[in-house]
Design an enzyme around this catalytic site. Sequence first.
Site, PDB file in Angstrom:
ATOM      1  CB  ALA A  65      12.239 -39.242  -1.211  1.00 46.54           C
ATOM      2  CD  GLU A 131       9.180 -38.644  -8.207  1.00 47.14           C
ATOM      3  OE1 GLU A 131       8.584 -38.020  -9.124  1.00 47.14           O
ATOM      4  OE2 GLU A 131       8.647 -38.922  -7.124  1.00 47.14           O
TER       5      GLU A 131
HETATM    6  C1  HXC Z   1      16.721 -32.988   0.010  1.00 49.21           C
HETATM    7  C2  HXC Z   1      15.945 -30.884  -0.452  1.00 49.21           C
HETATM    8  C3  HXC Z   1      14.917 -31.415  -1.247  1.00 49.21           C
HETATM    9  C4  HXC Z   1      14.835 -32.835  -1.363  1.00 49.21           C
HETATM   10  C5  HXC Z   1      14.755 -29.268  -1.286  1.00 49.21           C
HETATM   11  N1  HXC Z   1      15.807 -29.552  -0.510  1.00 49.21           N
HETATM   12  N2  HXC Z   1      14.188 -30.384  -1.752  1.00 49.21           N
HETATM   13  N3  HXC Z   1      16.833 -31.662   0.164  1.00 49.21           N
HETATM   14  N4  HXC Z   1      15.757 -33.568  -0.718  1.00 49.21           N
HETATM   15  N5  HXC Z   1      13.867 -33.437  -2.049  1.00 49.21           N
HETATM   16  C6  HXC Z   1      16.693 -28.610   0.184  1.00 49.21           C
HETATM   17  C7  HXC Z   1      17.642 -27.925  -0.773  1.00 49.21           C
HETATM   18  O1  HXC Z   1      18.757 -28.741  -1.030  1.00 49.21           O
HETATM   19  C8  HXC Z   1      17.990 -26.674   0.014  1.00 49.21           C
HETATM   20  O2  HXC Z   1      18.946 -27.032   0.995  1.00 49.21           O
HETATM   21  C9  HXC Z   1      16.684 -26.348   0.741  1.00 49.21           C
HETATM   22  O3  HXC Z   1      15.929 -27.558   0.737  1.00 49.21           O
HETATM   23  C10 HXC Z   1      15.877 -25.281   0.014  1.00 49.21           C
HETATM   24  O4  HXC Z   1      15.705 -25.685  -1.334  1.00 49.21           O
HETATM   25  P1  HXC Z   1      16.089 -24.750  -2.590  1.00 49.21           P
HETATM   26  O5  HXC Z   1      16.306 -25.648  -3.739  1.00 49.21           O
HETATM   27  O6  HXC Z   1      17.192 -23.814  -2.219  1.00 49.21           O
HETATM   28  O7  HXC Z   1      14.741 -23.913  -2.731  1.00 49.21           O
HETATM   29  P2  HXC Z   1      14.110 -23.316  -4.075  1.00 49.21           P
HETATM   30  O8  HXC Z   1      15.184 -22.680  -4.917  1.00 49.21           O
HETATM   31  O9  HXC Z   1      12.962 -22.476  -3.627  1.00 49.21           O
HETATM   32  O10 HXC Z   1      13.571 -24.577  -4.885  1.00 49.21           O
HETATM   33  C11 HXC Z   1      12.541 -25.344  -4.361  1.00 49.21           C
HETATM   34  C12 HXC Z   1      12.388 -26.671  -5.165  1.00 49.21           C
HETATM   35  C13 HXC Z   1      13.754 -27.391  -5.197  1.00 49.21           C
HETATM   36  C14 HXC Z   1      11.907 -26.364  -6.577  1.00 49.21           C
HETATM   37  C15 HXC Z   1      11.324 -27.484  -4.441  1.00 49.21           C
HETATM   38  O11 HXC Z   1      14.276 -27.465  -3.865  1.00 49.21           O
HETATM   39  C16 HXC Z   1      13.661 -28.787  -5.757  1.00 49.21           C
HETATM   40  O12 HXC Z   1      13.587 -28.953  -6.942  1.00 49.21           O
HETATM   41  N6  HXC Z   1      13.729 -29.774  -4.862  1.00 49.21           N
HETATM   42  C17 HXC Z   1      13.750 -31.161  -5.269  1.00 49.21           C
HETATM   43  C18 HXC Z   1      12.364 -31.613  -5.700  1.00 49.21           C
HETATM   44  C19 HXC Z   1      12.394 -33.070  -6.160  1.00 49.21           C
HETATM   45  O13 HXC Z   1      13.098 -33.403  -7.112  1.00 49.21           O
HETATM   46  N7  HXC Z   1      11.667 -33.905  -5.480  1.00 49.21           N
HETATM   47  C20 HXC Z   1      11.625 -35.357  -5.783  1.00 49.21           C
HETATM   48  C21 HXC Z   1      12.630 -36.078  -4.943  1.00 49.21           C
HETATM   49  S1  HXC Z   1      12.718 -37.793  -5.359  1.00 49.21           S
HETATM   50  P3  HXC Z   1      20.309 -26.187   1.182  1.00 49.21           P
HETATM   51  O14 HXC Z   1      21.042 -26.953   2.221  1.00 49.21           O
HETATM   52  O15 HXC Z   1      20.954 -26.140  -0.151  1.00 49.21           O
HETATM   53  O16 HXC Z   1      19.813 -24.838   1.644  1.00 49.21           O
HETATM   54  C22 HXC Z   1      11.375 -38.463  -4.636  1.00 49.21           C
HETATM   55  C23 HXC Z   1      11.194 -39.917  -4.857  1.00 49.21           C
HETATM   56  C24 HXC Z   1      10.122 -40.480  -3.988  1.00 49.21           C
HETATM   57  O17 HXC Z   1      10.636 -37.819  -3.971  1.00 49.21           O
HETATM   58  C25 HXC Z   1      10.296 -41.972  -3.865  1.00 49.21           C
HETATM   59  C26 HXC Z   1       9.410 -42.594  -2.841  1.00 49.21           C
HETATM   60  C27 HXC Z   1       9.596 -42.173  -1.436  1.00 49.21           C
END
Ligand code: HXC
Length: 257
Positions: A65, A131
Amino acid sequence: MSFTCLKVEDRGAVGLVQLHRPEALNALNVTVMEELVTCLEQMDAREEIRVIVLAGDDRAFAAGADIKEMADAGHIEMLLRNNIARWDRVRRIGKPIIAAVSGFALGGGCELAMSCDLIVASETAQFGQPEINLGVIPGAGGTQRMTRAVGKSVAMDMILTGRMMSAHEALERGLVARVASKGTWLDEALHLASEIATKSPLALRVAKEAVLKAFETPLAEGLEYERRSFYMLFGSQDQVEGMKAFVEKRAAKFTGR
Ligand code: HXC
C-alpha cells in the site's frame, strides 16, 4: 474507462492487466486500487475474456500500500476512508485470476498476489509482509491468507520479522504454484492462462468458487457444495460437449453455455 496506472490488453481470451506506477514500485494508492478493481470488474463482465493475468513489471509486482498516502492519517480517518473495502471487489471476481509476480510483492502487494487464484513467480520474486517494520500489521488479508498458504509457523516467521521469502522458498512452502526464469515469467503466466482459457468458462467459475469454499466452510459443507455444483454442471452444454469430445477423441470446444 482509460487508466492512468494500469496497462491493459487482450491476449486472445486472456485479459492482461499490468500495474504501472514504476516510480513508486507500483505502490497501491487509491488511484491504482480503484482503477484495478474497475478494470477487473470490466474484464469479468466480458464474455470473450476467460482468464485474467495480473502483473507488475520486472522490478516489482507491488511494494505494498502507498505508505506516503497513509502516513499522516489517524484512526478515524482510516476508518472513514475505508480503502480496504475496495479489496472485497477483487474477491468477488468470478473468472480465474493468475498473479504473475516479478520482483517485490510486499505488504499489500503480497496480499494482492494472494487474493488472486494462483501465483506464477519469476525466480526474482520476493514476497513479504513487512508491515511490522512500520508499526502496523497486514490489513488486506495477509495474516489470514499467508497462514492458510504456508501454515502458522512460517506465517508467524514472515509477519513477526517482516522478512522476505524468495520465489523458490515460496514454491517449496506452497505460496506459489510455479516459478519461471527471469526472462520468461510473464510469458509463462500468459501461457498458463491461455491453457486454462481453453476449458469450460462455466466449469472454471464453479471450480474457483468450490476451491475458495474450502477456506470458509467445514469439510462436510464444502463436500456438499462441491457435489451440488458437480451435478449442476450436468445442466450445461459444455458438459455435453466435453464428454462427447472425449468419446469422439477430439478437443472439446467450450462455449460457456
Ligand atoms: C510508497 C513506495 C513504497 C510504498 C517503495 N516506494 N515502496 N512509496 N509506498 N509501499 C517508493 C520509494 O519511496 C521510492 O520513491 C521508490 O518507490 C523506489 O523505492 P526505493 O526504496 O528507493 O527502492 P529500493 O531501495 O530498491 O527498495 C525497495 C523496497 C523499499 C525494499 C521495496 O522501497 C521498501 O521497503 N518499500 C516499502 C515496502 C513496505 O513496507 N511495504 C508495506 C507497506 S504497508 P522515491 O520518491 O524516494 O524515489 C502495506 C499495508 C497494506 O502494504 C494494508 C492493506 C492495503
